[in-house]
Scaffold this motif. Sequence first.
Motif, PDB file in Angstrom:
ATOM      1  N   ASP A  51      -2.472   0.424   1.485  1.00  0.00           N
ATOM      2  CA  ASP A  51      -1.615  -0.049   0.674  1.00  0.00           C
ATOM      3  C   ASP A  51      -1.744  -1.634   0.652  1.00  0.00           C
ATOM      4  OD1 ASP A  51      -0.690   2.212  -0.283  1.00  0.00           O
ATOM      5  OD2 ASP A  51       1.112   2.296   0.983  1.00  0.00           O
ATOM      6  N   VAL A  52      -1.957  -2.155   1.674  1.00  0.00           N
ATOM      7  CA  VAL A  52      -1.987  -3.687   2.020  1.00  0.00           C
ATOM      8  C   VAL A  52      -3.494  -4.145   1.511  1.00  0.00           C
ATOM      9  CG1 VAL A  52      -2.319  -5.458   3.815  1.00  0.00           C
ATOM     10  CG2 VAL A  52      -0.613  -3.794   4.090  1.00  0.00           C
ATOM     11  N   ILE A  53      -4.468  -3.479   1.614  1.00  0.00           N
ATOM     12  CA  ILE A  53      -5.866  -3.663   0.977  1.00  0.00           C
ATOM     13  C   ILE A  53      -5.617  -3.732  -0.788  1.00  0.00           C
ATOM     14  CG2 ILE A  53      -8.019  -2.889   0.446  1.00  0.00           C
ATOM     15  CD1 ILE A  53      -7.977  -1.897   3.303  1.00  0.00           C
ATOM     16  N   ASP A  54      -4.811  -2.756  -0.919  1.00  0.00           N
ATOM     17  CA  ASP A  54      -4.760  -2.874  -2.581  1.00  0.00           C
ATOM     18  C   ASP A  54      -3.905  -3.797  -3.032  1.00  0.00           C
ATOM     19  OD1 ASP A  54      -6.332  -0.589  -2.913  1.00  0.00           O
ATOM     20  OD2 ASP A  54      -4.340   0.693  -3.094  1.00  0.00           O
ATOM     21  N   ALA A  55      -2.901  -4.293  -2.233  1.00  0.00           N
ATOM     22  CA  ALA A  55      -2.071  -5.518  -2.688  1.00  0.00           C
ATOM     23  C   ALA A  55      -2.788  -6.659  -2.540  1.00  0.00           C
ATOM     24  CB  ALA A  55      -0.896  -5.550  -1.500  1.00  0.00           C
ATOM     25  N   LEU A  56      -3.652  -6.897  -1.415  1.00  0.00           N
ATOM     26  CA  LEU A  56      -4.344  -8.221  -1.365  1.00  0.00           C
ATOM     27  C   LEU A  56      -5.442  -8.245  -2.412  1.00  0.00           C
ATOM     28  CD1 LEU A  56      -4.630  -8.290   2.607  1.00  0.00           C
ATOM     29  CD2 LEU A  56      -3.248  -9.617   1.017  1.00  0.00           C
ATOM     30  N   ALA A  57      -6.103  -7.108  -2.805  1.00  0.00           N
ATOM     31  CA  ALA A  57      -6.954  -7.460  -3.955  1.00  0.00           C
ATOM     32  C   ALA A  57      -6.237  -7.095  -5.254  1.00  0.00           C
ATOM     33  CB  ALA A  57      -7.960  -6.052  -3.806  1.00  0.00           C
ATOM     34  N   PHE A  58      -5.118  -7.254  -5.366  1.00  0.00           N
ATOM     35  CA  PHE A  58      -4.305  -6.965  -6.528  1.00  0.00           C
ATOM     36  C   PHE A  58      -4.590  -6.032  -7.182  1.00  0.00           C
ATOM     37  CE2 PHE A  58      -4.317 -11.513  -5.639  1.00  0.00           C
ATOM     38  CZ  PHE A  58      -3.117 -12.044  -5.890  1.00  0.00           C
ATOM     39  N   ARG A  59      -4.748  -4.632  -6.676  1.00  0.00           N
ATOM     40  CA  ARG A  59      -4.837  -3.480  -7.325  1.00  0.00           C
ATOM     41  C   ARG A  59      -3.822  -2.468  -7.134  1.00  0.00           C
ATOM     42  NH1 ARG A  59     -10.120  -3.507  -4.294  1.00  0.00           N
ATOM     43  NH2 ARG A  59      -9.012  -1.931  -2.831  1.00  0.00           N
ATOM     44  N   SER A  60      -2.756  -2.899  -6.542  1.00  0.00           N
ATOM     45  CA  SER A  60      -1.789  -2.384  -6.129  1.00  0.00           C
ATOM     46  C   SER A  60      -1.002  -1.922  -7.663  1.00  0.00           C
ATOM     47  CB  SER A  60      -0.628  -2.775  -5.351  1.00  0.00           C
ATOM     48  OG  SER A  60       0.465  -2.239  -5.007  1.00  0.00           O
ATOM     49  N   PRO A  61      -0.682  -0.406  -7.608  1.00  0.00           N
ATOM     50  CA  PRO A  61       0.108  -0.084  -8.848  1.00  0.00           C
ATOM     51  C   PRO A  61       1.559  -0.565  -8.724  1.00  0.00           C
ATOM     52  CG  PRO A  61       0.108   1.703  -7.193  1.00  0.00           C
ATOM     53  CD  PRO A  61      -0.846   0.677  -6.592  1.00  0.00           C
ATOM     54  N   THR A  62       2.120  -1.038  -7.999  1.00  0.00           N
ATOM     55  CA  THR A  62       3.395  -1.322  -7.731  1.00  0.00           C
ATOM     56  C   THR A  62       3.705  -2.991  -8.095  1.00  0.00           C
ATOM     57  OG1 THR A  62       3.354  -1.813  -5.422  1.00  0.00           O
ATOM     58  CG2 THR A  62       4.273   0.310  -5.999  1.00  0.00           C
ATOM     59  N   PRO A  63       4.132  -3.533  -9.234  1.00  0.00           N
ATOM     60  CA  PRO A  63       4.274  -4.864  -9.399  1.00  0.00           C
ATOM     61  C   PRO A  63       4.804  -5.769  -8.467  1.00  0.00           C
ATOM     62  CG  PRO A  63       5.354  -3.515 -11.077  1.00  0.00           C
ATOM     63  CD  PRO A  63       4.918  -2.637  -9.836  1.00  0.00           C
ATOM     64  N   PHE A  64       5.568  -5.234  -7.530  1.00  0.00           N
ATOM     65  CA  PHE A  64       6.058  -6.243  -6.543  1.00  0.00           C
ATOM     66  C   PHE A  64       4.998  -6.712  -5.672  1.00  0.00           C
ATOM     67  CE2 PHE A  64       7.059  -1.960  -4.554  1.00  0.00           C
ATOM     68  CZ  PHE A  64       6.418  -2.247  -3.352  1.00  0.00           C
ATOM     69  N   ALA A  65       3.913  -6.054  -5.365  1.00  0.00           N
ATOM     70  CA  ALA A  65       3.045  -6.192  -4.460  1.00  0.00           C
ATOM     71  C   ALA A  65       2.224  -7.593  -4.815  1.00  0.00           C
ATOM     72  CB  ALA A  65       2.073  -5.034  -4.182  1.00  0.00           C
ATOM     73  N   ALA A  66       1.879  -7.827  -5.973  1.00  0.00           N
ATOM     74  CA  ALA A  66       1.031  -9.041  -6.407  1.00  0.00           C
ATOM     75  C   ALA A  66       2.100 -10.137  -6.167  1.00  0.00           C
ATOM     76  CB  ALA A  66       0.585  -8.769  -7.728  1.00  0.00           C
ATOM     77  N   TRP A  67       3.348 -10.209  -6.418  1.00  0.00           N
ATOM     78  CA  TRP A  67       4.027 -11.344  -6.364  1.00  0.00           C
ATOM     79  C   TRP A  67       4.209 -11.597  -4.739  1.00  0.00           C
ATOM     80  CZ3 TRP A  67       5.672 -14.196 -10.386  1.00  0.00           C
ATOM     81  CH2 TRP A  67       5.730 -13.745 -11.686  1.00  0.00           C
ATOM     82  N   GLY A  68       4.435 -10.651  -4.087  1.00  0.00           N
ATOM     83  CA  GLY A  68       4.388 -11.015  -2.527  1.00  0.00           C
ATOM     84  C   GLY A  68       3.108 -11.571  -2.107  1.00  0.00           C
ATOM     85  N   VAL A  69       1.906 -11.258  -2.542  1.00  0.00           N
ATOM     86  CA  VAL A  69       0.634 -11.816  -2.251  1.00  0.00           C
ATOM     87  C   VAL A  69       0.476 -13.168  -2.653  1.00  0.00           C
ATOM     88  CG1 VAL A  69      -1.709 -11.622  -2.481  1.00  0.00           C
ATOM     89  CG2 VAL A  69      -0.344  -9.617  -2.125  1.00  0.00           C
TER      90      VAL A  69
END
Length: 202
Positions: A98-116
């Motif tokens: 999940d963290v890898i996807d978030a850091l790569a901006f591949r996460s399906p959850t929109p909040f992850a990109a904003w957090g990164v």
Amino acid sequence: MTLRAGAIWTALILLIGWPLAVAATSPLLAWRGPVYVLAGLAGVAALALLPVQPLLIRGTLPGLGDAAGRRVHRGVGLTLVFLIVVHVAGLWITSPPDVIDALAFRSPTPFAAWGVIAMWSAFAAAALAALRRPLHLKPAIWRAAHTALAAIVVIGTIVHAVLIEGTMGTLSKTVLCGAILAVFAVTLKERRVWVPLLRRWR
């Protein structure tokens, strides 16, 4: 301590402590491991500390002069960076994909990109503060750049928090995020950090 000073400090403590208390007692943590709980509370604590920074810049907090306010501002900034690292590291331990996807901006959850985005902006703001003197940055350029990064941190963190349906209570989160936006907006209006640069470029 005067009545006004006591009221300001009490309001700030309640503003910080309320969402932390709600998150710490959330039933959603009942079946979570200690690492996940620590990571989540570190994120809540980072959000709760955000209004402190503009208040320090404005000199709103009683008992802190300019020099002391700047020292505390730097200390809170380092604390924010530490809390972000704990937050991300804890999530990495509990769920690396999940963290890898978030850091790569591949996460399906929109909040992850904003957090990164908020995370990297916070790191950049801290790095800029550390390199201010070695880089011999002019005060006007330093203030404008640091404030721009801080604005991204504020916006990114608030959107990140609002989009998450987690341990934070809706009311406490709404009040905290509203307070952060209000204080930051007032500080921007008062400081007018971009005015010197705009005058120079005319």
